[in-house]
Scaffold this active site. Structure first.
Site, PDB file in Angstrom:
ATOM      1  N   ARG A 115      -8.820  -2.146   0.573  1.00  7.72           N
ATOM      2  CA  ARG A 115      -8.302  -1.318  -0.523  1.00  7.72           C
ATOM      3  C   ARG A 115      -9.272  -0.231  -0.968  1.00  7.72           C
ATOM      4  O   ARG A 115      -8.866   0.910  -1.221  1.00  7.72           O
ATOM      5  CB  ARG A 115      -7.939  -2.207  -1.720  1.00  7.72           C
ATOM      6  CG  ARG A 115      -6.618  -2.899  -1.541  1.00  7.72           C
ATOM      7  CD  ARG A 115      -6.437  -4.013  -2.535  1.00  7.72           C
ATOM      8  NE  ARG A 115      -7.259  -5.180  -2.211  1.00  7.72           N
ATOM      9  CZ  ARG A 115      -7.284  -6.304  -2.923  1.00  7.72           C
ATOM     10  NH1 ARG A 115      -6.537  -6.411  -3.998  1.00  7.72           N
ATOM     11  NH2 ARG A 115      -8.031  -7.317  -2.554  1.00  7.72           N
TER      12      ARG A 115
ATOM     13  N   LYS B 191     -17.556 -13.154   5.869  1.00  3.88           N
ATOM     14  CA  LYS B 191     -16.970 -12.122   5.004  1.00  3.88           C
ATOM     15  C   LYS B 191     -16.805 -12.742   3.624  1.00  3.88           C
ATOM     16  O   LYS B 191     -16.080 -13.719   3.457  1.00  3.88           O
ATOM     17  CB  LYS B 191     -15.628 -11.641   5.551  1.00  3.88           C
ATOM     18  CG  LYS B 191     -14.995 -10.560   4.674  1.00  3.88           C
ATOM     19  CD  LYS B 191     -13.966  -9.734   5.428  1.00  3.88           C
ATOM     20  CE  LYS B 191     -13.404  -8.646   4.534  1.00  3.88           C
ATOM     21  NZ  LYS B 191     -12.658  -7.641   5.282  1.00  3.88           N
TER      22      LYS B 191
ATOM     23  N   ARG C 281       0.851  -1.203   0.000  1.00  2.96           N
ATOM     24  CA  ARG C 281       0.000   0.000   0.000  1.00  2.96           C
ATOM     25  C   ARG C 281       0.886   1.253   0.000  1.00  2.96           C
ATOM     26  O   ARG C 281       0.670   2.173  -0.774  1.00  2.96           O
ATOM     27  CB  ARG C 281      -0.900   0.054   1.244  1.00  2.96           C
ATOM     28  CG  ARG C 281      -1.774  -1.132   1.434  1.00  2.96           C
ATOM     29  CD  ARG C 281      -3.084  -1.012   0.647  1.00  2.96           C
ATOM     30  NE  ARG C 281      -4.011  -1.997   1.151  1.00  2.96           N
ATOM     31  CZ  ARG C 281      -4.012  -3.279   0.796  1.00  2.96           C
ATOM     32  NH1 ARG C 281      -3.155  -3.725  -0.080  1.00  2.96           N
ATOM     33  NH2 ARG C 281      -4.885  -4.117   1.320  1.00  2.96           N
TER      34      ARG C 281
ATOM     35  N   SER D 255     -13.606  -5.899  -0.762  1.00  2.00           N
ATOM     36  CA  SER D 255     -13.696  -5.210  -2.063  1.00  2.00           C
ATOM     37  C   SER D 255     -12.934  -5.980  -3.137  1.00  2.00           C
ATOM     38  O   SER D 255     -13.267  -5.857  -4.322  1.00  2.00           O
ATOM     39  CB  SER D 255     -13.221  -3.761  -1.968  1.00  2.00           C
ATOM     40  OG  SER D 255     -11.899  -3.656  -1.514  1.00  2.00           O
ATOM     41  N   GLY D 256     -11.909  -6.737  -2.758  1.00  2.00           N
ATOM     42  CA  GLY D 256     -11.306  -7.726  -3.649  1.00  2.00           C
ATOM     43  C   GLY D 256     -10.535  -7.184  -4.847  1.00  2.00           C
ATOM     44  O   GLY D 256     -10.269  -7.931  -5.775  1.00  2.00           O
ATOM     45  N   GLY D 257     -10.225  -5.897  -4.848  1.00  2.00           N
ATOM     46  CA  GLY D 257      -9.506  -5.346  -5.992  1.00  2.00           C
ATOM     47  C   GLY D 257     -10.410  -4.589  -6.955  1.00  2.00           C
ATOM     48  O   GLY D 257      -9.955  -4.071  -7.971  1.00  2.00           O
TER      49      GLY D 257
ATOM     50  N   GLU E 229     -13.725 -15.788   6.384  1.00  2.00           N
ATOM     51  CA  GLU E 229     -13.569 -15.183   5.056  1.00  2.00           C
ATOM     52  C   GLU E 229     -13.000 -16.177   4.047  1.00  2.00           C
ATOM     53  O   GLU E 229     -11.783 -16.357   3.967  1.00  2.00           O
ATOM     54  CB  GLU E 229     -12.643 -13.961   5.142  1.00  2.00           C
ATOM     55  CG  GLU E 229     -12.467 -13.277   3.783  1.00  2.00           C
ATOM     56  CD  GLU E 229     -11.485 -12.120   3.809  1.00  2.00           C
ATOM     57  OE1 GLU E 229     -10.576 -12.102   4.654  1.00  2.00           O
ATOM     58  OE2 GLU E 229     -11.620 -11.235   2.953  1.00  2.00           O
TER      59      GLU E 229
END
Ligand code: 13P
Length: 342
Positions: free
Chosen positions: A294, A221, A34, A263-265, A179
């Site tokens: 993200r 999740k 990040r 959000s997974g990208g 998750e």
């Protein structure tokens, strides 16, 4: 089964209407990825500065019910010496902790992984509880590769690990967030994503039930059901909403305390629009909200750039991203009027 009232109270607080959960739980290595986006070196001071910016942002408590941290951040402090979990507790935000320690290759299964972190987990839960953690996260990774992956062997092993983690969490008075992230990278279409996600969630819940995990005291999740990022045919928000809810209705027992999305990208705007479309489909048997990393952190980082003078502006962007997702969790997001999220 014995009623776990304390766990249910935590679940109710986590899933409070109009709020979501920030996943600020990157491992030190992922935090470095990040920071690299704004050309900052992966040093403890930079990681601390960014987290302090996030956790002390004025007003975030209006939109966040919880924040997931990592081992090094739940034990970290503000510049003024206030432990990060105490900063959150003072705002009425529940501290959470990611307890898995990442993935390793599943021997003999090319392209598939299992998650590490069960060793000493009972002792670690006791320590995290004392530090203020009231919920936890464990991430399993499921990869789609047309006809080959995922294998049932990999899914089963990951689900058994999720169940063992969830048992240990509940025994420690901590709500487990389970998750099974179905990875969005790839050229698979949305139908394939729906098939795989439904199958994984069915095996997951069968396993959780077999191991007597209390589903009312647990949060799922999940990934949204979307086409892979390399698929030429991308899904509209309505298609995402329909496929995702169909998947949940085929696989998630109604007792489950709540469902949150990663959000997974996806871009910040797309993940917010998709959540909005899901919420617009009306009330479901489970409360549903966001738990993005993200999609919330990246716009904030870009506004910050590591410069102290940018902190107030970055905190405004953070607040905006949380507010838009809170609106989206209620089906009230107006994408056309939002010129901040991209
Ligand atoms: P993203 O929102 O960046 O996918 O992260 C959420 C998360 O917690 C992944 O484990």
């Amino acid at each position: 089964m014995k009623k776990n009232t304390k766990l249910y109270e935590t679940v109710a607080a986590m899933m409070a209407p109009g709020k979501g959960i920030l996943a600020a739980d990157e491992s030190d290595a992922s935090a470095g990825k990040r920071l690299a986006m704004v050309h900052l070196p992966n040093e403890p001071e930079n990681r601390q500065d960014f987290r302090e910016l996030l956790f002390t942002a004025p007003g975030i408590e209006e939109f966040l019910s919880g924040v997931i941290m990592y081992d090094s951040s739940i034990k970290n402090f503000t510049d003024d010496g206030v432990p990060f979990p105490d900063v959150l507790i003072a705002k009425g935000i529940l501290p959470g902790i990611k307890v898995d320690t990442g993935t390793v290759d599943l021997h003999g299964f090319k392209g598939e992984v299992v998650t590490q972190g069960l060793d000493n987990l009972a002792a670690r839960f006791a320590e995290y509880y004392d530090l203020g953690a009231r919920f936890a996260k464990w991430r399993a990774v499921i990869t789609i590769d047309e006809d080959e992956l995922p294998t049932d062997a990999a899914i089963t092993m990951n689900c058994i690990q999720l169940a063992r983690y969830a048992q240990l969490a509940q025994a420690a008075g901590i709500v487990p967030m389970v998750e099974p992230e179905v990875i969005f990278a790839g050229d698979h279409n949305q139908a394939k994503s729906e098939l795989v996600t439904t199958h994984v969630l069915q095996i997951l819940f069968q396993t959780l039930i077999t191991y007597k995990v209390d589903l009312e005291g647990l949060i799922l999740k999940s990934s949204m059901v979307i086409a892979g990022d390399m698929c030429p045919e991308q899904s509209t928000p309505e298609q995402v909403a329909n496929a995702t809810l169909r998947t949940f209705h085929m696989s998630v027992p109604h007792e489950v305390g709540g469902i949150v999305f990663l959000s997974g990208g996806q871009s910040p705007k797309r993940s917010t629009e998709n959540l909005n479309a899901i919420a617009k489909m009306g009330p479901q048997p489970w409360p549903i909200t966001y738990s993005y990393s993200r999609a919330i952190e990246e716009p904030t980082l870009l506004a910050w750039q590591g410069k102290p003078e940018n902190i107030p502006e970055a905190q405004k962007v953070l607040l905006h991203a949380c507010k838009m997702n809170s609106l989206a969790s209620q089906g009230m997001y107006d994408a056309a009027a939002d010129n901040i999220l991209k």
